[in-house]
Every structure is written in structure tokens, then in C-alpha cells.
Design a protein around this motif. Sequence first.
Motif, PDB file in Angstrom:
ATOM      1  N   PRO A   1     -23.405 -78.177  10.324  1.00 15.58           N
ATOM      2  CA  PRO A   1     -22.009 -78.780  10.119  1.00 15.58           C
ATOM      3  C   PRO A   1     -21.819 -80.199  10.658  1.00 15.58           C
ATOM      4  CG  PRO A   1     -22.304 -76.740  11.224  1.00 15.58           C
ATOM      5  CD  PRO A   1     -23.458 -77.274  11.314  1.00 15.58           C
ATOM      6  N   ALA A   2     -21.259 -81.120   9.903  1.00 13.82           N
ATOM      7  CA  ALA A   2     -20.822 -82.565  10.271  1.00 13.82           C
ATOM      8  C   ALA A   2     -19.333 -82.449  10.651  1.00 13.82           C
ATOM      9  CB  ALA A   2     -21.101 -83.470   9.265  1.00 13.82           C
ATOM     10  N   PRO A   3     -19.154 -83.256  11.863  1.00 16.95           N
ATOM     11  CA  PRO A   3     -19.945 -83.987  12.555  1.00 16.95           C
ATOM     12  C   PRO A   3     -21.118 -83.369  13.296  1.00 16.95           C
ATOM     13  CG  PRO A   3     -17.952 -84.066  13.619  1.00 16.95           C
ATOM     14  CD  PRO A   3     -17.567 -83.473  12.157  1.00 16.95           C
ATOM     15  N   TYR A   4     -22.063 -84.345  13.768  1.00 15.69           N
ATOM     16  CA  TYR A   4     -23.063 -83.451  14.514  1.00 15.69           C
ATOM     17  C   TYR A   4     -23.754 -84.459  15.463  1.00 15.69           C
ATOM     18  CZ  TYR A   4     -25.991 -86.004  11.227  1.00 15.69           C
ATOM     19  OH  TYR A   4     -26.594 -86.998  10.546  1.00 15.69           O
ATOM     20  N   PHE A   5     -24.537 -83.886  16.356  1.00 13.52           N
ATOM     21  CA  PHE A   5     -25.237 -84.738  17.364  1.00 13.52           C
ATOM     22  C   PHE A   5     -26.427 -85.491  16.711  1.00 13.52           C
ATOM     23  CE2 PHE A   5     -28.690 -84.409  20.964  1.00 13.52           C
ATOM     24  CZ  PHE A   5     -28.282 -85.536  21.618  1.00 13.52           C
ATOM     25  N   VAL A   6     -26.395 -86.608  16.585  1.00 14.09           N
ATOM     26  CA  VAL A   6     -27.027 -87.446  15.780  1.00 14.09           C
ATOM     27  C   VAL A   6     -28.554 -87.251  15.916  1.00 14.09           C
ATOM     28  CG1 VAL A   6     -27.247 -89.785  17.038  1.00 14.09           C
ATOM     29  CG2 VAL A   6     -27.148 -89.751  14.521  1.00 14.09           C
ATOM     30  N   GLU A   7     -29.181 -87.053  17.287  1.00 17.47           N
ATOM     31  CA  GLU A   7     -30.591 -86.731  17.386  1.00 17.47           C
ATOM     32  C   GLU A   7     -31.206 -85.668  16.818  1.00 17.47           C
ATOM     33  OE1 GLU A   7     -30.548 -89.944  19.312  1.00 17.47           O
ATOM     34  OE2 GLU A   7     -32.165 -88.991  20.655  1.00 17.47           O
TER      35      GLU A   7
ATOM     36  N   MET B   1     -12.092-101.661  22.020  1.00 15.22           N
ATOM     37  CA  MET B   1     -12.727-102.329  23.107  1.00 15.22           C
ATOM     38  C   MET B   1     -12.171-103.588  23.460  1.00 15.22           C
ATOM     39  SD  MET B   1     -16.638-103.265  22.414  1.00 15.22           S
ATOM     40  CE  MET B   1     -17.233-102.116  21.625  1.00 15.22           C
ATOM     41  N   LYS B   2     -11.241-104.370  22.634  1.00 15.63           N
ATOM     42  CA  LYS B   2     -10.493-105.341  23.016  1.00 15.63           C
ATOM     43  C   LYS B   2      -9.499-105.187  24.262  1.00 15.63           C
ATOM     44  CE  LYS B   2      -8.928-107.212  19.251  1.00 15.63           C
ATOM     45  NZ  LYS B   2      -7.904-108.116  18.464  1.00 15.63           N
ATOM     46  N   HIS B   3      -9.226-103.739  24.312  1.00 11.61           N
ATOM     47  CA  HIS B   3      -8.362-103.345  25.464  1.00 11.61           C
ATOM     48  C   HIS B   3      -9.189-102.440  26.345  1.00 11.61           C
ATOM     49  CE1 HIS B   3      -4.845-104.741  23.396  1.00 11.61           C
ATOM     50  NE2 HIS B   3      -5.505-104.208  22.019  1.00 11.61           N
ATOM     51  N   GLY B   4     -10.329-102.773  26.508  1.00 14.88           N
ATOM     52  CA  GLY B   4     -11.438-102.009  27.470  1.00 14.88           C
ATOM     53  C   GLY B   4     -11.849-100.603  27.348  1.00 14.88           C
ATOM     54  N   VAL B   5     -11.446 -99.980  26.210  1.00 17.93           N
ATOM     55  CA  VAL B   5     -11.990 -98.691  26.048  1.00 17.93           C
ATOM     56  C   VAL B   5     -12.926 -98.555  25.214  1.00 17.93           C
ATOM     57  CG1 VAL B   5     -11.220 -96.578  24.815  1.00 17.93           C
ATOM     58  CG2 VAL B   5      -9.455 -97.838  26.023  1.00 17.93           C
ATOM     59  N   ILE B   6     -14.061 -97.893  25.663  1.00 18.53           N
ATOM     60  CA  ILE B   6     -15.230 -97.776  24.876  1.00 18.53           C
ATOM     61  C   ILE B   6     -15.357 -96.284  24.304  1.00 18.53           C
ATOM     62  CG2 ILE B   6     -17.665 -98.223  24.843  1.00 18.53           C
ATOM     63  CD1 ILE B   6     -16.489-100.733  25.912  1.00 18.53           C
ATOM     64  N   ALA B   7     -15.106 -96.332  22.881  1.00 21.05           N
ATOM     65  CA  ALA B   7     -15.380 -94.997  22.059  1.00 21.05           C
ATOM     66  C   ALA B   7     -16.451 -95.196  21.064  1.00 21.05           C
ATOM     67  CB  ALA B   7     -14.106 -94.759  21.288  1.00 21.05           C
ATOM     68  N   VAL B   8     -16.737 -94.255  20.627  1.00 23.33           N
ATOM     69  CA  VAL B   8     -18.037 -94.229  19.614  1.00 23.33           C
ATOM     70  C   VAL B   8     -17.406 -93.886  18.428  1.00 23.33           C
ATOM     71  CG1 VAL B   8     -20.312 -93.009  19.064  1.00 23.33           C
ATOM     72  CG2 VAL B   8     -19.749 -93.412  21.405  1.00 23.33           C
ATOM     73  N   PRO B   9     -18.046 -94.747  17.349  1.00 22.20           N
ATOM     74  CA  PRO B   9     -17.214 -94.472  15.943  1.00 22.20           C
ATOM     75  C   PRO B   9     -17.958 -92.972  15.403  1.00 22.20           C
ATOM     76  CG  PRO B   9     -18.317 -96.643  16.032  1.00 22.20           C
ATOM     77  CD  PRO B   9     -18.554 -95.920  17.394  1.00 22.20           C
ATOM     78  N   GLY B  10     -16.947 -92.268  14.509  1.00 21.56           N
ATOM     79  CA  GLY B  10     -17.447 -91.087  14.086  1.00 21.56           C
ATOM     80  C   GLY B  10     -18.445 -90.958  13.277  1.00 21.56           C
ATOM     81  N   ARG B  11     -18.697 -92.214  12.562  1.00 23.47           N
ATOM     82  CA  ARG B  11     -19.923 -92.250  11.728  1.00 23.47           C
ATOM     83  C   ARG B  11     -21.304 -92.183  12.419  1.00 23.47           C
ATOM     84  NH1 ARG B  11     -18.691 -97.966   8.656  1.00 23.47           N
ATOM     85  NH2 ARG B  11     -16.959 -96.781   9.041  1.00 23.47           N
ATOM     86  N   GLY B  12     -21.327 -92.441  13.772  1.00 24.10           N
ATOM     87  CA  GLY B  12     -22.272 -92.100  14.674  1.00 24.10           C
ATOM     88  C   GLY B  12     -22.672 -90.592  14.816  1.00 24.10           C
ATOM     89  N   PHE B  13     -21.863 -89.913  14.257  1.00 24.75           N
ATOM     90  CA  PHE B  13     -21.965 -88.360  14.155  1.00 24.75           C
ATOM     91  C   PHE B  13     -21.859 -87.799  12.861  1.00 24.75           C
ATOM     92  CE2 PHE B  13     -20.250 -89.838  18.269  1.00 24.75           C
ATOM     93  CZ  PHE B  13     -21.089 -89.190  19.102  1.00 24.75           C
ATOM     94  N   GLY B  14     -22.148 -88.723  11.617  1.00 27.03           N
ATOM     95  CA  GLY B  14     -22.052 -88.547  10.470  1.00 27.03           C
ATOM     96  C   GLY B  14     -20.590 -87.918   9.902  1.00 27.03           C
ATOM     97  N   MET B  15     -19.679 -88.661  10.515  1.00 22.04           N
ATOM     98  CA  MET B  15     -18.233 -88.282  10.117  1.00 22.04           C
ATOM     99  C   MET B  15     -17.228 -89.407  10.572  1.00 22.04           C
ATOM    100  SD  MET B  15     -15.970 -86.118   8.905  1.00 22.04           S
ATOM    101  CE  MET B  15     -17.101 -84.535   8.830  1.00 22.04           C
ATOM    102  N   PRO B  16     -17.612 -90.529   9.666  1.00 26.68           N
ATOM    103  CA  PRO B  16     -16.412 -91.771   9.656  1.00 26.68           C
ATOM    104  C   PRO B  16     -15.116 -91.164   9.498  1.00 26.68           C
ATOM    105  CG  PRO B  16     -17.772 -92.206   7.761  1.00 26.68           C
ATOM    106  CD  PRO B  16     -18.303 -90.616   8.214  1.00 26.68           C
TER     107      PRO B  16
END
Lengths: 398, 398
Positions: free
Chosen positions: B129-135, B352-367
Motif C-alpha cells: 500500500p502507498a505511501p510506504y517506507f521507501v527502503e 523550511m524557510k520558517h525552520g520546519v524540516i518535513a519530508v515530501p510525500g513523494r519520498g514515500f510514493g505519495m505526492p
Amino acid sequence: MQLIAADIENAMTNASWIRRMFEAGNDLRRTRGADQVFDFSLGNPDVPPPAKAREVLHALADSVVKPCGLGYMPNAGLPAFREALAQKLSHEQEVPLEGKHILATVGAAGALVAFFRAVLEPGDEVLVPAPYFVEYGFYCGHFGGKLRPVPMQGPDFALDPAALLAQVTDRTRVVLLNSPNNPTGAIYSQAALQHLASAVNTLNDARKRPIYLLFDEPYRVFAFDGANVPPVLPLSPFSVVLGSFSKSLSLAGERVGYVAVNPALEGVETLLAALTLTNRTLGYVNAPILGQKLALGLLHEQVDLTIYDARRKAMATVLSQAGLRFSLPRGAFYFFPEAPGGDDVAFCQCLMKHGVIAVPGRGFGMPGYIRLCCAVDLSIITRSAEAFKAAMAEFSAP
Amino acid sequence: MQLIAADIENAMTNASWIRRMFEAGNDLRRTRGADQVFDFSLGNPDVPPPAKAREVLHALADSVVKPCGLGYMPNAGLPAFREALAQKLSHEQEVPLEGKHILATVGAAGALVAFFRAVLEPGDEVLVPAPYFVEYGFYCGHFGGKLRPVPMQGPDFALDPAALLAQVTDRTRVVLLNSPNNPTGAIYSQAALQHLASAVNTLNDARKRPIYLLFDEPYRVFAFDGANVPPVLPLSPFSVVLGSFSKSLSLAGERVGYVAVNPALEGVETLLAALTLTNRTLGYVNAPILGQKLALGLLHEQVDLTIYDARRKAMATVLSQAGLRFSLPRGAFYFFPEAPGGDDVAFCQCLMKHGVIAVPGRGFGMPGYIRLCCAVDLSIITRSAEAFKAAMAEFSAP
């Protein structure tokens, strides 16, 4: 139902000779009694870890129970461990190494698998002097690599560069060398290594995909009679060295090893990045943190090698007195004597009747010999003398 | 010169989004100052291991410095650990398990890789199922397996059995399920699992190569608001469960996990023998001995889950107040909110401009979504509130 992959099913039906003989030993212990079985099959280092291990572990117990104290780390390993190991290896290998050139791995086996995954394309060949450690075939085979054993000449099984070079093809990707050697105990000479490396360096000048010289050195400190284990990184920019603490610190179960890449390699960062990726994605993620911290605390220690040397001398006496032909190993903790008449399986069966468990040489790609592992108490070796004599008398009888 | 394999080179140029964002966070710390960076990228469990870990480690320090105290063991793991784990899992999975049904592994990742190597033929498909752990893509890709992500419906990403079943082909070998889920925090319902398993059981009646249901459960104890994580071994003889102690005991760096095979599987011994072989020959050899002994001593402990629950509630408040749309996760320690307007990369850049680091969903197969990991101190979550609000105001402005 086909529950498993075909090649794995095939591998299962060809259980390793080491494992088979080890299991035969267990059976024999039940029928003969444990004190009448002399089991030289498996190589589980039985000399205790250095006494300092206790102090290091107590200190760890006090320091790691905190946020992220046992957490993830960079996939290449703990920076402090890699730095300290780089210093140690710089001295050992006579090449200046930095922490970034080192990857902590799940034992030497994990280093081999990560390396093969990083460099092999399916169909690539890995040349290895025979006899050889049989797991090598699995390690490269997982990724379509083909192990190509090249027989060395007994009884001393010295490195024969010409024999190896004669087998180089366009598909040769790695020459894998293990010195001090399992199963022969041979230590490869500086001259032979230099000959091989020079030829490979010349070949690589004309190749798009270079041949690596991969040195598997878990037995480096196991060198006796003043033998010198030459450094290998200076031989070639394409030399890569790996090792472990399984034998030198008796930490085999904790799985701590390393791979060190040659700073002289053009593109060294690419190879290091590839190894870091494969180490991560093969599911190792990183080498075990407790093991890395323990090995760091014991980096300048080693097990008591005089124990191994005494065993080596005792085994030499036992085998000589029984009339076996063998070359005295100067390294590691194995003997690889000839099977009288050449049938290694028959000779192992005869030995077993007398309580001695040995592994047929064909389990290492070299029929006609047997392997004896001396990672056992001295008393087992000395008490085995009569059994060897009886087996030789029976086996040599017309 | 081609130093590395082509597919590894390709993988290196596509560095994971998690890693990329983590590195961006490090840069940001230098420019903004560490206290003005709210890094929700990496999932390194930061709650301390249970206090008892200290006592267990001290006891180990006193017991292991002896012959073979840290030596090799059966490749499947320490018998005492496997037996104790079998008892615990029997209770958890509501199926009677013995030690022989369990294999200790180098973390859950090591279990996944050993399993894929044991069952996949090249070209086999792994549905997830997507999204998923990319490894996951790497883990099966090493052996020619192809990961086939099947999108689930947001915002709650509940398991959709029909969507998965619609993608089954002759080459489907594994359906891989991760519940509680990374990155969504979803916990799959008993009803949905039963629906899927029944259909797979029926399909398997007509297949020579069965489809496995592989359950990756490192987050099993991370269930909140009274949520129930249903047992999965009773669903099908082809269900296999694996997990780790990386999160539940904060031992991620020591690499201890397991795989448990269903005793109801006809031929269960074959699958276990194959897993033992692949665990050995992939270079893991055995799971780390100190980690196994530590996990054994802590088998009935877990990290303080109230800490994770408090973070979860705080993050829900922060996100709600900033106007993000999300489903409150009942499991694991991640949030997977929508990116306003649908461009996850642009939204992460704005954050990120405001200091928050998040990961885009496409990194888990779900933009279209972002992942936030809450394995960070509560104060970082609460202090990030204004940054989220500012980013939302900027990003939503015309």
C-alpha cells in the motif's frame, strides 16, 4: 507448493561440509560420550575476550541508557570508532587513512556482501585461490557474481600469481585473497602479492571496469614463528581491505567488522558512497552499536595468541606422530593435511570412527585434503593423538 | 572508470528524500541556530531505553567475558531468546509458536531482506500500500524483485483490500503490510485484513507459488487512544510477521529484530531452513549477541509510550491551529498531512524557510502530502507552532 526460491532450495540440499561434519560430531558425542570426541570441525573462537572487555562493558552499561544512547548513527558507523580504526589501520597498512575511508560492517561477512553488491554486475567473476572459505560463493552469488576458484599447489598453498592471472577474463571484477588463510594457514608473501598487484595494475590501465584486489583479513594478528603479514593497501590503488574482530577479540557473535578503501583510488568517494548505500539497503543499516563501542574500547587489545600458538604446536606434534603429511601453518588456526591416498571423504569417515571430526577438503574446493580447526582446548588436541594414530593405521592398511 | 555497479550508481543519484531533508536540516541549523530549527525528518527513536537496560547490561558485563561468551551461535539466534520471544509472540499473535518458528535477525530490515532473498525469483512482484517506507524498494530489488505500490485513499490511508487485490498478477509473490504504518500512522482494521487474507487464501489454492502476506510490525506497541493492532498470523497460513526492538526498546543502533513463521504453513520447516540459510549467507551470520541478550532481558519492558502520546497530541494541536488537513494517527509516531494545493516539495521548501524540516510525500510514493516524524522532544513540537502558522500564511497567500 513452491515456498522458496529455486536457487535457495538447491543450496539447502547441498548443505556445507563444515555444517554436516559439525552435526555428525553432535551425533557422535551422544554415542561415544563427549570426552571421546575430538571435534575439529567448526571455527568458533573459544579463547576468552580480553579481560578489559568486562570493564568496557560496565562503562557502557552506565553510559548508553539515555536518549539515542543505543540509537541510529551514520550508516557508515560511529565516527569515533571509524577515526580510531583509521589510525590503527594506517599503522597496519602503512597508508594514511582517515575515518571517512572506513566503513563499520556487520562482521567481515557483512563487508564482503556489501562490497560485492556495490561493484558486481550479474555475470562478473570473482577469482579466488583454492582451497577457499566456501561461503564466498554465496556472498557473490546473491548478486549474479560467479566465484572462480583457482587451485594453488599444496602442501603449503603459497599464492601463485601466475595461476590467478591466467584465469583473468573481461568479466573478472575481483580477485579475493584471504591471508592468513582459512583453511590452509598460509600467509601470502610480499613478493607474490607484489607480482599479482603489479600485473593487475597494468591490466587496469586498459580496462573501463577495473579489477579490485579484495583482501579478507580476519586472521591478520594470527601470525606465528615471527611471520610477517605484509600490508596490502600500498600494493595497488584498487586494493580494498576488510576484517573483523570476531577472532582477534573473540567477538564473533556480536558481528563487528570493517572495510577500508584505498585513499589512492581515483574516485574513492564514489566507492565509499556505494558501500555506505549497500550497507544500509542490504538491511544491515549500521554495524551493531554495542559491538562498535566494545571494539573501540578494545582496539589495542587482542586475545592471548600464545594459547593459539601452543595448540598449533601440539597439533603439529600429533599429526607428525600419526604420520600425516602437512605444511606447518604460520597463520590463522587451521591445519590442512593431505588425506592419505587422496580420498578426503573416506578419510574423514575413518577418522570419525575413532572420534575425530574433520572436514573434507572438497568442502573448500580442494579434494584430497582435510581441514582441522584448532579453536579448541589444548587438551582435546593432545588427547586426540591416539585416535589419529589408530585412524592412520586402519586407513593405510591394505 | 566504472568503480561501482550501474544500478547502485543510479540509486546514489536518487538520494532518499528523508536523507536530503535531514541534510538540509543540518545546513539550516548552521544558518538559523539549532533552537530555531524544528526537524521532523528522521525517525531516530529518542526516548531512553527502559531503565532496566542498565542492570541487564551490567549483568552481561559480568557474564560474557569467558570462552565463547560472545561467540557464534546457531544462525537462527540464541535458543533462549527464540524461546522467550516465541512465548511473547504467541500471546501477541494468538497462535502457539515455539522457538523453532522464530529467527533472530539484524533488525526488521535484516528480516525483510532475508525473507525476500528466500522467496523471490527475479521478476516477482511485491505489492505494498502507498505511501510506504521507501527502503522496501531496495530490499526486494537486490534480488530482482519489483515493488508495486498501490495507492490507498487519504486522509486516513485505511487498508483497501480491493485496490490491492486488483493488482495481483501471476508474478505477485508477496503483499507487504506495515501496521501501525510509517508514514501515515494508520492501523489496519481486523475486517480489512480478514477480507484481504481470505481472498489471498483462495487465490493460493490455485497457485503453485503462493502469495505471502508479510507483516512488518516494528511499531506494534505504538497504538494510542485504545486502538487495537489485530494479530495477523491467524489470518492465513501464508502470513509471516517480523518486527524489531528498535522502536519499542529504543535499540535501533544495535540491530535486533525477528521473523516469525506461521506454524500452520504446510512446509513451515522448509521456509524456516531457507530463512536460516539466507540469514547466514547474506553475511548477517546471526543477530548481534549483545543485542539479543539485552532484548531478552527487556522482553517484557517497553519505552515510555506516554511520551510519544503527548507528542502526538501536541503535534495534532499545532497542525490544527495552523490549518493543516490531516487524519489523527492512532499508531506509530508520524503525521502525514496534506500539502495545501498539492505540491509537497514546494510546501516543504516553504516550511523550511520558517525552520520546519518535513519530508515530501513523494519520498514515500505519495505526492501531495508531507511526513512529520514526532520522535523529537515535545518542546520542539510546541515551539514549532508559530513556524507552521507562518508557513501556512505564506503558502496560502495568492
